[in-house]
Design a protein around this motif. Structure first.
Motif, PDB file in Angstrom:
ATOM      1  N   ALA A 635       0.833  -1.200   0.000  1.00 34.96           N
ATOM      2  CA  ALA A 635       0.000   0.000   0.000  1.00 34.96           C
ATOM      3  C   ALA A 635       0.866   1.248   0.000  1.00 34.96           C
ATOM      4  O   ALA A 635       0.443   2.301  -0.494  1.00 34.96           O
ATOM      5  CB  ALA A 635      -0.925   0.013   1.216  1.00 34.96           C
ATOM      6  N   ALA A 636       2.076   1.143   0.563  1.00 31.41           N
ATOM      7  CA  ALA A 636       2.985   2.287   0.560  1.00 31.41           C
ATOM      8  C   ALA A 636       4.387   1.839   0.891  1.00 31.41           C
ATOM      9  O   ALA A 636       4.599   0.871   1.632  1.00 31.41           O
ATOM     10  CB  ALA A 636       2.536   3.343   1.560  1.00 31.41           C
ATOM     11  N   VAL A 637       5.335   2.558   0.329  1.00 30.71           N
ATOM     12  CA  VAL A 637       6.743   2.427   0.686  1.00 30.71           C
ATOM     13  C   VAL A 637       7.290   3.841   0.840  1.00 30.71           C
ATOM     14  O   VAL A 637       7.081   4.691  -0.027  1.00 30.71           O
ATOM     15  CB  VAL A 637       7.557   1.667  -0.374  1.00 30.71           C
ATOM     16  CG1 VAL A 637       9.033   1.612   0.024  1.00 30.71           C
ATOM     17  CG2 VAL A 637       7.010   0.268  -0.583  1.00 30.71           C
ATOM     18  N   ILE A 638       7.958   4.108   1.958  1.00 28.42           N
ATOM     19  CA  ILE A 638       8.570   5.411   2.205  1.00 28.42           C
ATOM     20  C   ILE A 638      10.062   5.176   2.413  1.00 28.42           C
ATOM     21  O   ILE A 638      10.465   4.419   3.302  1.00 28.42           O
ATOM     22  CB  ILE A 638       7.964   6.106   3.437  1.00 28.42           C
ATOM     23  CG1 ILE A 638       6.440   6.182   3.331  1.00 28.42           C
ATOM     24  CG2 ILE A 638       8.550   7.502   3.615  1.00 28.42           C
ATOM     25  CD1 ILE A 638       5.751   6.653   4.608  1.00 28.42           C
ATOM     26  N   VAL A 639      10.874   5.825   1.590  1.00 30.55           N
ATOM     27  CA  VAL A 639      12.320   5.659   1.644  1.00 30.55           C
ATOM     28  C   VAL A 639      12.939   6.977   2.084  1.00 30.55           C
ATOM     29  O   VAL A 639      12.630   8.037   1.536  1.00 30.55           O
ATOM     30  CB  VAL A 639      12.890   5.247   0.276  1.00 30.55           C
ATOM     31  CG1 VAL A 639      14.403   5.083   0.358  1.00 30.55           C
ATOM     32  CG2 VAL A 639      12.239   3.962  -0.211  1.00 30.55           C
ATOM     33  N   SER A 640      13.804   6.912   3.104  1.00 35.40           N
ATOM     34  CA  SER A 640      14.518   8.091   3.574  1.00 35.40           C
ATOM     35  C   SER A 640      15.979   7.727   3.737  1.00 35.40           C
ATOM     36  O   SER A 640      16.366   7.063   4.715  1.00 35.40           O
ATOM     37  CB  SER A 640      13.943   8.567   4.911  1.00 35.40           C
ATOM     38  OG  SER A 640      14.653   9.694   5.401  1.00 35.40           O
ATOM     39  N   GLY A 641      16.811   8.104   2.756  1.00 35.02           N
ATOM     40  CA  GLY A 641      18.209   7.702   2.779  1.00 35.02           C
ATOM     41  C   GLY A 641      18.315   6.195   2.754  1.00 35.02           C
ATOM     42  O   GLY A 641      17.800   5.539   1.842  1.00 35.02           O
ATOM     43  N   ASP A 642      18.937   5.616   3.774  1.00 38.43           N
ATOM     44  CA  ASP A 642      19.091   4.163   3.843  1.00 38.43           C
ATOM     45  C   ASP A 642      17.928   3.478   4.546  1.00 38.43           C
ATOM     46  O   ASP A 642      17.890   2.247   4.622  1.00 38.43           O
ATOM     47  CB  ASP A 642      20.394   3.814   4.585  1.00 38.43           C
ATOM     48  CG  ASP A 642      21.623   4.267   3.820  1.00 38.43           C
ATOM     49  OD1 ASP A 642      21.545   4.342   2.581  1.00 38.43           O
ATOM     50  OD2 ASP A 642      22.648   4.561   4.471  1.00 38.43           O
ATOM     51  N   ARG A 643      16.995   4.233   5.078  1.00 36.76           N
ATOM     52  CA  ARG A 643      15.897   3.673   5.859  1.00 36.76           C
ATOM     53  C   ARG A 643      14.659   3.514   4.986  1.00 36.76           C
ATOM     54  O   ARG A 643      14.391   4.314   4.089  1.00 36.76           O
ATOM     55  CB  ARG A 643      15.592   4.555   7.060  1.00 36.76           C
ATOM     56  CG  ARG A 643      16.785   4.776   7.975  1.00 36.76           C
ATOM     57  CD  ARG A 643      16.466   5.810   9.026  1.00 36.76           C
ATOM     58  NE  ARG A 643      15.383   5.352   9.890  1.00 36.76           N
ATOM     59  CZ  ARG A 643      14.577   6.162  10.559  1.00 36.76           C
ATOM     60  NH1 ARG A 643      14.705   7.478  10.441  1.00 36.76           N
ATOM     61  NH2 ARG A 643      13.628   5.676  11.344  1.00 36.76           N
ATOM     62  N   VAL A 644      13.866   2.476   5.317  1.00 33.69           N
ATOM     63  CA  VAL A 644      12.663   2.178   4.544  1.00 33.69           C
ATOM     64  C   VAL A 644      11.533   1.834   5.502  1.00 33.69           C
ATOM     65  O   VAL A 644      11.732   1.115   6.487  1.00 33.69           O
ATOM     66  CB  VAL A 644      12.889   0.991   3.573  1.00 33.69           C
ATOM     67  CG1 VAL A 644      11.614   0.702   2.782  1.00 33.69           C
ATOM     68  CG2 VAL A 644      14.043   1.290   2.627  1.00 33.69           C
ATOM     69  N   ALA A 645      10.332   2.341   5.209  1.00 31.91           N
ATOM     70  CA  ALA A 645       9.126   1.964   5.950  1.00 31.91           C
ATOM     71  C   ALA A 645       8.123   1.376   4.971  1.00 31.91           C
ATOM     72  O   ALA A 645       7.992   1.852   3.837  1.00 31.91           O
ATOM     73  CB  ALA A 645       8.527   3.180   6.653  1.00 31.91           C
ATOM     74  N   LEU A 646       7.403   0.344   5.432  1.00 34.44           N
ATOM     75  CA  LEU A 646       6.488  -0.380   4.565  1.00 34.44           C
ATOM     76  C   LEU A 646       5.081  -0.384   5.145  1.00 34.44           C
ATOM     77  O   LEU A 646       4.907  -0.434   6.368  1.00 34.44           O
ATOM     78  CB  LEU A 646       6.954  -1.833   4.397  1.00 34.44           C
ATOM     79  CG  LEU A 646       8.422  -2.055   4.015  1.00 34.44           C
ATOM     80  CD1 LEU A 646       8.710  -3.545   3.939  1.00 34.44           C
ATOM     81  CD2 LEU A 646       8.748  -1.360   2.698  1.00 34.44           C
ATOM     82  N   VAL A 647       4.089  -0.356   4.267  1.00 29.63           N
ATOM     83  CA  VAL A 647       2.690  -0.423   4.681  1.00 29.63           C
ATOM     84  C   VAL A 647       1.999  -1.504   3.863  1.00 29.63           C
ATOM     85  O   VAL A 647       1.987  -1.441   2.628  1.00 29.63           O
ATOM     86  CB  VAL A 647       1.969   0.926   4.482  1.00 29.63           C
ATOM     87  CG1 VAL A 647       0.500   0.811   4.886  1.00 29.63           C
ATOM     88  CG2 VAL A 647       2.660   2.029   5.284  1.00 29.63           C
TER      89      VAL A 647
END
Length: 671
Positions: A635-647
């Motif tokens: 539903a979503a992927v948020i990438v910030s530099g080397d970090r990743v969050a998944l939904v």
């Protein structure tokens, strides 16, 4: 009442409780210079209650005759009034509750003094009037309005008088009420009435729990989980800097949200170091600013007696430094900040039915089983799907605060053919709505500085508009960049208008870029979709009178409103990229992106100004989405530099490497 407890405080006035004693005697000095009106004013007289309590406590602690005389000057004035309260429900509402509480405490603390008989007679009269009203109106107004501050204040006042005068029928009714209240309040500690009514009402829950424990040895502190969790909710309503608060719901202003006394009590009962720390921060830095800027009466200053009674020096203050993102499911509220520093970026996004999910559903049960109307959600706004944003010391995307004729158009929402919600334009916008008018929040992520959620609010519109979809997905990166995607659909072509409110006029920088600026804060707003839209600027006037008893408290303010209107279509998508910056050095917006026909969006923020490159991929309907070197079923992927969050992800590939794979949708931040 509490005589032994109060007497034990006496030796601490020059040691552990010296700051609290100073607050008390300075407050009493202030009363000495005031002139309580000989005749009942049109305005509220709630302030007489804490005046009596403060002065009586000072007398009990010191034995000084001056405090006794001053207490009697205030007490004798208000017990001479034939009724307590004038313009609205005399003897039967807030004025009576406040005065019963404060004067009953004074009755106990002053001991055997000239006038004791007169005071007792007035307390008997007013207590009986309030008790009779509660019995006669059971199932209608505050007597059974379990989620309302009027219920808490009136029953706490009645209980205090009941213990002072030994009237068990009063105390038993109050106890039965509060046992129900504590069971029914939101388990996550959230308050649909908003932060200002939280600080006005929730201290009365603590007052009653303390009173019951001291008088009967019965604890309600863990009767339900609301009180245990409510400080965490309140902390996450603080704007960066902690002095101001987010103003969802009926909020007179952004500076009426603190209660030093309540923070101390919650710190003591639940051993919350952060509550102790915030109490001391407010006392030392914010107190006087809140006292003069607050629109709520009696306000923070008269709580001095409670600050002294409730301060527990055994709790070590702990500065907030923990989770920067939080989710409160009952209110459907996600909050996130880039840090606990004063210049951080902060976003609050919410969607829930009137009063919150638990209250909405429970009130339906009371209505069906008993015919009672227990939910008065008049302080809850038509704001599901709305968000507010503050950054660099300023509110930039704002809410309307207090309002009598509440409208969706006062919030950062979408209008359909210029119309907001069904049933709006009145004080209690949720009253008499069908039970299925329930906005929802789903696909929530609030962890490690990342946030994502999707609200669904189509059900709130007039059925004649045939709105089939009004979904907003909002995501924030750890750097404070925000992406908002609105997916909209109706059975027939409609004109869709996206609203964005600010305190100051917007600054246009072309057709698709706008800046919202307030003092030290600046917010770039870039429209990435739709390609065709008409953008206009207007003003939105908001008016309110928080209390019918005091016309002089009428408030009016003007919001500056950016309106983005699509052509008349059956389906469309709005995609915004929001980039906060310091107002004196805002730089340039860098966001690039697109919305697709598959109801997906990709937004890339290139690295700039010390911020990392960040990518936000949104697919609220699921399916495969790709961009910025990421390909995902999520539903979503948020990438910030080397970090990743998944939904709701099942498979995610970044730069050719599988970083997540699962049989069931998973939400979180991979290690």
């Amino acid at each position: 009442m509490f005589a032994e407890r109060v007497d034990k405080l006496r030796p601490t006035l020059t040691t552990t409780h010296a700051p609290q004693w100073r607050r008390l005697h300075e407050q009493c000095d202030w009363y000495r210079l005031q002139h309580p009106p000989a005749e009942h004013p049109t305005a509220s007289i709630t302030y007489f209650g804490p005046a009596a309590a403060n002065l009586a406590l000072a007398y009990r602690l010191t034995g000084r005759e001056g405090y006794l005389r001053e207490a009697w000057r205030w007490i004798s004035t208000c017990i001479a009034y034939p009724h307590w309260g004038k313009a609205k429900l005399p003897d039967h509402d807030l004025d009576a509750g406040w005065l019963l509480h404060g004067l009953s405490l004074a009755y106990g603390w002053l001991g055997d003094f000239p006038g004791r008989g007169e005071l007792r007679a007035k307390l008997e009269l007013q207590g009986q009037r309030l008790y009779d009203y509660a019995v006669e109106t059971e199932g209608t107004w505050w007597s059974s309005s379990y989620w309302q501050n009027h219920n808490w204040i009136c029953y706490a006042g009645l209980a205090t008088a009941g213990y002072a005068l030994e009237r068990p029928e009063w105390t038993e009714r109050a106890r039965k009420n509060f046992e129900t209240v504590f069971e029914l309040l939101a388990p996550d500690g959230s308050d649909a009435e908003g932060v200002v009514y939280w600080r006005y009402g929730v201290p009365w829950l603590a007052i009653y729990a303390d009173l019951l424990e001291r008088s009967e040895g019965v604890s309600l502190w863990d009767h339900g989980t609301f009180l245990r969790n409510t400080f965490n909710w309140r902390l996450h309503q603080c704007a960066p800097g902690l002095e101001e608060n987010v103003d969802h719901g009926d909020c007179h202003d952004r500076r009426s949200g603190h209660s030093v006394a309540l923070y101390h009590k919650l710190a003591s009962v639940y051993r919350i170091g952060e509550a102790q720390w915030l109490a001391e921060r407010v006392r030392d830095r914010f107190l006087w600013r809140e006292a003069y800027a607050s629109g709520v009466k009696p306000g923070i200053m008269p709580e001095a007696f409670l600050e002294l009674l409730w301060y527990d020096p055994s709790v070590t203050p702990v500065e907030p430094a923990g989770d920067t993102a939080a989710y409160f499911p009952d209110l459907g509220q996600v909050t996130v900040r880039t840090g606990w520093d004063d210049d951080a970026t902060f976003v609050s996004f919410k969607a829930a039915p009137g009063g919150g999910h638990h209250a909405w559903e429970t009130a339906q049960r009371f209505r069906a089983e008993r015919g009672w109307e227990t939910l008065n959600a008049g302080h809850h706004h038509p704001d599901a799907g709305s968000f507010t944003l503050a950054s660099h010391g300023a509110f930039l995307a704002v809410d309307d605060g207090y309002c009598n004729a509440k409208r969706a158009a006062h919030h950062n929402l979408v209008l359909v053919d210029g119309q907001g919600w069904a049933g709006e334009g009145r004080y209690h916008v949720y009253k008499d709505l069908p039970d299925d008018r329930v906005p929802q929040m789903r696909d929530v992520l609030a962890a490690d500085g990342f946030a994502h959620a999707t609200s669904s609010t189509a059900v709130m519109f007039d059925p004649a508009l045939a709105v089939r979809r009004c979904d907003r997905t909002l995501a924030m990166t750890p750097s404070g960049r925000v992406v908002a995607l609105d997916l909209l659909a109706a059975d027939v072509p409609r004109e869709w208008t996206l609203l964005l409110h600010s305190d100051w006029p917007a600054e246009r920088h072309g057709d698709d870029i706008t800046a919202l600026v307030s003092g030290p804060g600046h917010l770039w707003v870039r429209r990435l979709a739709p390609a065709e839209a008409v953008v206009t600027e207007t003003t939105t006037d908001v008016e309110a009178n928080p209390t019918a008893s005091t016309p002089s408290l009428s408030m009016a303010k003007t919001q500056h409103t950016l309106r983005t209107t699509s052509p008349r279509v059956t389906r469309t998508a709005f995609l915004l990229a929001l980039e906060p910056a310091p107002a004196l050095a805002p730089g340039k917006p860098v966001a690039m992106g697109r919305a697709t026909a598959a109801n997906q969006a990709v937004v890339v923020f290139p690295a700039t100004g010390g911020l990392p490159e960040e990518t936000v991929l949104l697919a609220p309907d699921g399916g495969r989405v790709s961009g910025g070197g990421v390909e995902a079923d999520a539903a979503a992927v948020i990438v910030s530099g080397d970090r990743v969050a998944l939904v709701a992800a099942t498979r995610v590939v970044r730069d050719g490497k599988v970083i997540h794979e699962s049989a069931e949708p998973w939400t979180g931040v991979p290690a």
